[in-house]
Design an enzyme around this catalytic site. Structure first.
Site, short mmCIF file in Angstrom:
data_model
loop_
_atom_site.label_atom_id
_atom_site.label_comp_id
_atom_site.label_asym_id
_atom_site.label_seq_id
_atom_site.Cartn_x
_atom_site.Cartn_y
_atom_site.Cartn_z
N GLU A 31 18.44 -11.51 -42.89
CA GLU A 31 19.67 -10.70 -43.01
C GLU A 31 20.91 -11.61 -42.97
OE1 GLU A 31 22.77 -9.37 -40.28
OE2 GLU A 31 20.94 -8.50 -39.43
N HIS A 32 20.90 -12.60 -42.09
CA HIS A 32 22.00 -13.56 -42.03
C HIS A 32 22.05 -14.44 -43.28
CE1 HIS A 32 23.42 -13.70 -37.65
NE2 HIS A 32 22.57 -12.70 -37.69
N GLU A 106 21.07 -20.69 -40.00
CA GLU A 106 21.09 -19.30 -39.52
C GLU A 106 19.92 -18.98 -38.60
OE1 GLU A 106 23.66 -17.29 -40.03
OE2 GLU A 106 24.60 -18.92 -41.16
N GLU A 128 22.07 -16.24 -30.72
CA GLU A 128 22.37 -14.81 -30.55
C GLU A 128 21.30 -14.15 -29.68
OE1 GLU A 128 22.50 -10.65 -33.14
OE2 GLU A 128 22.45 -12.56 -34.20
N ARG A 571 32.45 24.13 -22.98
CA ARG A 571 32.43 25.43 -23.67
C ARG A 571 33.71 25.70 -24.45
NH1 ARG A 571 31.58 28.92 -18.62
NH2 ARG A 571 32.28 30.60 -19.98
#
Length: 947
Positions: A31-32, A106, A128, A571
């Site tokens: 994805e990176h 990455e 990460e 309510r």
């Protein structure tokens, strides 16, 4: 979906089923990586060029346990199609498959600067995930999911386990893309009022060039069969050394609810049940767990239905080892009681109104509505179900309401609790135990692996690794040539409006109080803010303010306990919140400091809304000692979790507190000082509750007054007019006490010392800041352009790409003058400070062509003009009013942005040098990295062990 939508956002997304077979993090790394250059856009990072120079309202990518999503959004059609084309080329024709250095950057790689040094691991995703695996709540969530699904793809971590990531090879990485990134495995989504024929024209260029593939079968997610017996697992999490670990256990009960996907009506009913049990402070399961005194805060997300099979999770953290079993028994017994006794009609009505209000309002904040719909749709579409079914909530909701009305709520919800939970043997109990040695033992294990790797290498191997390390750094730090950058499509300045987006605003007066009104279409909802001045509050009472705000909403009145009050709000309204707001004001010594009460309701319920705001502010009794002690425990647990997971925000708050009064006030209510206060307060509540209760009452007497009050209303003209009488009645009920004069906050600061806040983590959050206004700098719009450019060039390249941190950025608070640098999940500490200190030089030596400058300006306008729904427009207008930002100033700043020149960058570099020379440093960091920094720079940091 081709819709004429009221928010004008056009949304595109391409989603692939990407089920991993192990925890190497391959979907996440891919994805990176695919956003790092492609066939048509062969530069290093087209993604960053889009961040720099587009008007995007959304630009990102997500990795789920079984799918990877690539969404973009923009309100500008030309810009939108540019984004779509770059993303399509990125996912189908990425350059990362040809260049191992992107995979290394990455994902992971061995780093060796010199053969005589130690080898280390580097990589953006690697660091990460080190941050993720330092957070107890994240470890718990991953352990729960993997234990619930041992036999399918959810039994591994798609994000990547730092201990497993280095096992991933480049060949496996390439093969994964070949297998899953194919049109036959893609789900493609468009939403907006653009021309469908143009969409198809763009798609045809990509989709027509692929052959048919069998990927859909291979990527299909297999179902997890239900267990015949419950499972119990025990996991360790890193805890701080030398701290009391008696009440640091966590326990969570997790049920897999079904062996097959559920129909929409059953899903809706389970979601409704989840809200009834856990959705508000008054919800019985939540309330009973927190009032038990067995733990500090709730863990587990309740009902989760974004995967193929739904699950239910609930538990507590801050539990003593002896009470773990008691928590498990309490959860099961409470569920059994709810199945047998049911829910009150008031609770059911409150939940129904809250859910229905939310569905009809469709308020996604700054998140594009079309993207929210896409993610809801993909939750079924990815499993080969009808993509539109999840969007059709009205009929299932009508059917559910009819069943509750006809059969009673107990007949609807008791079987759900019984069959999906109590009789369900697919139960996983996860117990988390604190381990003060885990963080260091993990580091030692990693070091041992790397030592073995180095010892297995010849001198030639080591020299080659050092050469490869330098080669990667050279690639990372070498900018793309201008002719390559030109290939990324962009807008021109002629496409940019010359005037800022105007929000209709009128300042009126009702019963002596200023009232701001914003005439905007809101689909029959009134949004209201009531603002009270905090400047006369005693400084020693500041840390109590967040708890005071919570008490107003979670304690009862003389005639109504907090459960009934909470249900009444549910309510009659769309919700009420109370919180402090603090900011510096440019050109003023004293800060802006207020309490804001926010509420919303349908037009026919506006009277109820203001009546309930009055009850909350004036009738709630601040005397419930037991509940208040729960609030303190919850706040302490939240703060401790925030220090580990969002250390950059803690560092930023701490630096601000050293540099200006507004920062000091905010840090007293939400930083390390606040955490220290909470720890002392726990004892004071037991020893001297009357003094605490009296202080809460003093805050109310000081703040809640008609004098200095301001009301902000956002709705259409008719509803604004109709609401005036209810506002007037509300204001008449407010006391007219005069404040005891304003406090002189101007000298309030924390000591201006460099500080290391030590936490049990494997990554760091590094900050450095100074006040540029002290240099004589006069604010110009070019500062916005320069800050954004630094984020997307110098800091992105040096802190993230080369340094391996998950993020590195700067921020310029144009109200206070504080310019700050921050990093996020950073493997470095002192090296990152060196990057910050090189920023002034970078700016002074910068050369850029006209195209690069135009992109920087356009990207900045995209941020300034960030898309807002009507309630946010009204709220932003309120904040501008409080901070004295006029429409004339907004126009001046815009013109300065649009006319920014290279000389502005170079001149700003001189001012940024002030941060290098006089800046204060705060780092939230690991013990090892703080020790290493102390060895290199003795006495540089004052050390604070926060956990």
């Amino acid at each position: 979906m081709s819709l004429s939508n009221d928010d004008e956002n056009k949304v595109f997304g391409v989603v692939f089923r990407t089920p991993p077979k192990d925890s190497t993090g391959i979907p996440h790394i891919l994805e990176h990586s695919v956003l790092c250059g492609s066939r048509k856009y062969p530069l290093k990072e087209p993604f960053v060029e889009l961040l720099k120079g587009s008007l995007h309202t959304f630009l990102n990518a997500f990795t789920y346990p079984d799918r990877t999503c690539y969404p973009v959004a923009s309100t500008n059609t030309k810009d939108f199609y540019n984004l779509v084309d770059v993303y399509l080329d990125a996912v189908f024709y990425p350059k990362c498959l040809e260049d191992i250095r992107t995979f290394q950057q990455e994902g992971w790689h061995y780093e060796l600067n010199d053969p005589s040094e130690d080898i280390t691991y580097k990589g953006v995703v690697f660091n990460e995930m080190k941050g993720v695996y330092s957070q107890p709540d994240s470890i718990l969530g991953r352990a729960s999911q993997q234990a619930l699904f041992p036999d399918n793809t959810y039994g591994v971590d798609s994000g990547g386990d730092p201990q497993v990531i280095p096992k991933l090879t480049f060949e496996e990485f390439k093969e994964f893309h070949k297998k899953y990134y194919h049109p036959s495995n893609a789900r493609i989504w468009f939403y907006g009022d653009d021309d469908p024929r143009e969409r198809l024209s763009i798609l045809s260029e990509y989709l027509n060039s692929f052959e048919v593939s069998s990927t859909p079968e291979e990527s299909r997610i297999s179902l997890q069969k239900l267990f015949t017996e419950p499972v119990r697992i025990v996991e360790k999490y890193p805890a701080a050394e030398g701290t009391d670990l008696k009440k640091k256990h966590m326990v969570c009960l997790n049920w897999l609810l079904s062996e097959t996907p559920l129909d929409l009506e059953t899903e809706l009913a389970l979601g409704f049940l989840d809200h009834l049990m856990m959705g508000t402070p008054a919800s019985p399961l939540r309330k009973i767990l927190l009032e038990s005194g067995l733990g500090e805060a709730i863990v587990g997300g309740g009902v989760e239905d974004e995967l193929l099979q739904p699950q239910f999770s609930v538990g507590l953290k801050g539990v003593s080892e002896d009470d773990v079993k008691k928590v498990e028994e309490l959860i099961v017994n409470t569920l059994r009681t709810l199945a047998e006794g049911g829910f009150s009609s008031e609770a059911v009505e409150a939940s129904m109104n809250t859910i229905e209000f939310s569905l009809r309002e469709n308020n996604t904040g700054s998140f594009p509505r079309g993207l929210a719909l896409m993610l809801r749709s993909i939750g079924k579409w990815i499993y080969d179900m009808d993509p539109f079914e999840p969007l059709k909530y009205q009929e299932p909701l009508r059917a559910l309401k009819a069943r509750i009305a006809g059969e009673g709520s107990k007949a609807v919800f008791a079987p759900l609790i019984e069959n999906f939970i109590l009789k369900n043997r697919h139960l996983v109990v996860v117990e988390m135990q604190p381990d003060p040695e885990k963080s260091s033992s993990d580091e030692v294990a990693e070091k041992n692996i790397l030592e073995k790797v180095k010892s297995s290498m010849t001198q030639e191997d080591l020299a080659e690794l050092a050469r490869a390390t330098q080669d990667l750094k050279l690639k990372q730090e070498t900018p793309d040539p201008p002719e390559v950058l030109k290939c990324v499509p962009s807008l021109s300045l002629q496409d940019i409006p010359t005037k800022p987006m105007a929000v209709p605003s009128e300042v009126g007066n009702i019963n002596g109080v200023n009232v701001l009104q914003h005439d905007l279409f809101t689909n029959d909802v009134l949004y209201a803010e009531v603002v009270f001045n905090m400047s006369s509050l005693k400084p020693e009472l500041l840390p109590l303010v967040p708890l005071f705000c919570q008490s107003l909403l979670e304690m009862g009145t003389k005639d109504m306990d907090f459960v009934r009050l909470n249900q009444l709000i549910g309510r009659k309204t769309g919700g009420i919140s109370v919180y402090p707001f603090t900011s510096s004001v440019r050109g003023r010594e004293d800060p802006c400091s207020h309490i804001i009460v926010r509420g919303k309701a349908m037009s026919e319920r506006v009277e109820d809304l203001f009546n309930l705001v009055n009850v909350v502010l004036q009738d709630v009794q601040l005397t419930d000692q037991k509940r208040f002690k729960q609030f303190v425990s919850q706040s302490k647990a939240r703060m401790e979790n925030r220090i580990r997971g969002s250390g950059h925000s803690i560092a930023a708050a701490r630096m601000d507190a050293k540099l200006n009064a507004a920062g000091w006030i905010s840090e007293q209510m939400g930083g390390i000082s606040y955490l220290e206060f909470l720890r002392a307060l726990e004892t004071q509540i037991d020893d001297d509750w009357s003094a605490v209760s009296s202080s809460l009452e003093e805050i109310r007497r000081t703040l809640v007054s008609k004098n200095g009050c301001l009301v902000n209303l956002t709705a259409d003209g008719k509803n604004l007019k109709n609401s005036e009488k209810h506002v007037g009645k509300f204001l008449d009920f407010l006391p007219s006490t005069s404040p005891n004069g304003s406090n002189d906050w101007t000298s309030s600061r924390l000591p201006l010392t460099n500080e290391a806040i030590v936490v049990p983590t494997q990554v760091n959050y590094v900050g450095k800041a100074a006040n540029l206004f002290e240099t004589g700098y006069q604010l110009k719009g070019s500062a916005y352009v320069i800050s954004k450019y630094l984020n997307n060039t110098w800091l992105w390249d040096r802190v993230r790409v080369s340094g391996g941190a998950y993020g590195g950025f700067c921020d310029f608070d144009t109200h206070s003058g504080v310019f700050s640098f921050l990093s996020y999940r950073d493997p470095n500490l002192l090296k990152t400070l060196d990057v910050y200190d090189g920023t002034g030089n970078f700016l002074k030596e910068l050369e850029m062509d006209g195209d690069a400058l135009t992109k920087a300006i356009i990207g900045t306008i995209g941020d300034v003009d960030s898309y807002q729904l009507p309630d946010a427009k009204g709220y932003s207008s309120l904040l501008r009013h409080l901070l004295g930002v006029t429409e004339e100033e907004r126009q001046i700043r815009r013109e300065e942005i649009l006319t920014t020149r290279l000389k502005d960058f170079k001149e700003f570099g001189d001012f940024v040098e002030f941060v290098k020379e006089k800046g204060v440093v705060v780092a939230v960091a690991s013990p090892d990295d703080v020790d290493a920094a102390h060895t290199s720079l003795p006495s540089f940091f004052q050390v604070n062990k926060a956990l």
